[in-house]
Design an enzyme around this catalytic site. Structure first.
Site, short mmCIF file in Angstrom:
data_model
loop_
_atom_site.label_atom_id
_atom_site.label_comp_id
_atom_site.label_asym_id
_atom_site.label_seq_id
_atom_site.Cartn_x
_atom_site.Cartn_y
_atom_site.Cartn_z
N ARG A 158 0.82 -1.22 0.00
CA ARG A 158 0.00 0.00 0.00
C ARG A 158 0.85 1.27 0.00
NH1 ARG A 158 -2.78 -3.77 2.83
NH2 ARG A 158 -1.66 -3.21 4.72
N GLU A 194 5.96 -11.27 14.57
CA GLU A 194 5.45 -11.84 15.82
C GLU A 194 5.84 -13.32 15.90
OE1 GLU A 194 1.34 -11.05 16.12
OE2 GLU A 194 1.20 -11.81 18.18
P1 AMP Z 1 5.03 -3.12 11.11
O1 AMP Z 1 6.21 -3.73 10.43
O2 AMP Z 1 4.55 -3.89 12.29
O3 AMP Z 1 5.22 -1.65 11.41
O4 AMP Z 1 3.82 -3.22 10.08
C1 AMP Z 1 3.68 -2.30 9.06
C2 AMP Z 1 3.27 -2.93 7.75
O5 AMP Z 1 2.23 -3.88 7.93
C3 AMP Z 1 2.71 -1.88 6.82
O6 AMP Z 1 3.17 -2.17 5.51
C4 AMP Z 1 1.21 -1.99 6.95
O7 AMP Z 1 0.58 -1.85 5.70
C5 AMP Z 1 0.96 -3.38 7.53
N1 AMP Z 1 0.12 -3.36 8.74
C6 AMP Z 1 0.52 -3.69 10.01
N2 AMP Z 1 -0.49 -3.62 10.87
C7 AMP Z 1 -1.57 -3.20 10.17
C8 AMP Z 1 -2.94 -2.91 10.52
N3 AMP Z 1 -3.40 -3.02 11.78
N4 AMP Z 1 -3.78 -2.49 9.53
C9 AMP Z 1 -3.31 -2.36 8.26
N5 AMP Z 1 -2.07 -2.63 7.87
C10 AMP Z 1 -1.18 -3.05 8.80
#
Ligand code: AMP
Length: 188
Positions: A74, A111
């Site tokens: 996205r 995770e």
């Molecule tokens: P992180 O690596 O945990 O910061 O996750 C970020 C990536 O995962 C981004 O590319 C987001 O598009 C996706 N992502 C993580 N959590 C969500 C959520 N609750 N809703 C939508 N997209 C998420």
């Protein structure tokens, strides 16, 4: 509870409320316990989509940005529109195995287990001024992996830009050395 992270004119605050209302919460997607933030309603509304791009892009109008590094998948959408506004190109950070040319790769912890992201070795150049763009900052693992890829090449990270930040996950803590901006912070 949501907070508009941006301090702007009264007019713009109204539209940020509209922006907040255009994020659709989907519980237990893609896994139980995850509240998925669906940005589709923003993209479907041309005026709102344009406003998001104008607000983020406005911060860089007088700065030279050589490339927008966009994160699978996205981040591609927001980053592409932003690149058009700023008159620069985009460089793709993709999940492992998607890029056809020579790549740099960085692994990061999820995770459960781990994942890897990649960038073409010639996507940006040493010394380029780049922005990193994604739709959402959660734990920061993905963004940090993107940062590590850019640092391998030696480009200069001007800032990381997100539409949404899940601030209770403290993703910023992984990005302490960088400027991190989000339009909307979700606090719980
Ligand atoms: P992180 O690596 O945990 O910061 O996750 C970020 C990536 O995962 C981004 O590319 C987001 O598009 C996706 N992502 C993580 N959590 C969500 C959520 N609750 N809703 C939508 N997209 C998420």
């Amino acid at each position: 509870e949501r907070r508009c992270a941006l301090e702007t004119s009264e007019e713009a605050i109204v539209s940020l409320e509209t922006l907040t209302a255009a994020i659709r919460d989907i519980p237990d997607f893609p896994k139980p316990g995850i509240m998925f933030k669906d940005i589709s309603p923003i993209l479907q509304d041309g005026a709102l989509f344009a406003e998001v791009i104008d607000i983020i892009g406005g911060r860089y109008e007088n700065q030279q940005i050589d490339s927008i590094v966009v994160i699978d998948a996205r981040g591609f959408i927001f980053g592409s529109a932003l690149a058009y506004k700023l008159g620069c190109g985009i460089s793709l950070v993709r999940k492992q195995g998607k890029l056809p040319w020579k790549t740099h790769s960085v692994s990061y912890d999820l995770e459960y287990g781990s994942a890897a992201v990649e960038i073409h070795v010639d996507a940006v150049s040493d010394g380029d001024r780049v922005l990193i763009v994604d739709d959402l900052l959660a734990t920061g693992g993905t963004a940090k992996a993107g940062v590590d890829l850019i640092e391998k090449i030696g480009a200069c990270i001007i800032a990381l830009e997100f539409v949404i930040e899940l601030s209770f996950l403290n993703g910023r803590d992984k990005l302490n050395d960088y400027t991190v901006n989000s339009l909307i912070a979700v606090r719980d």
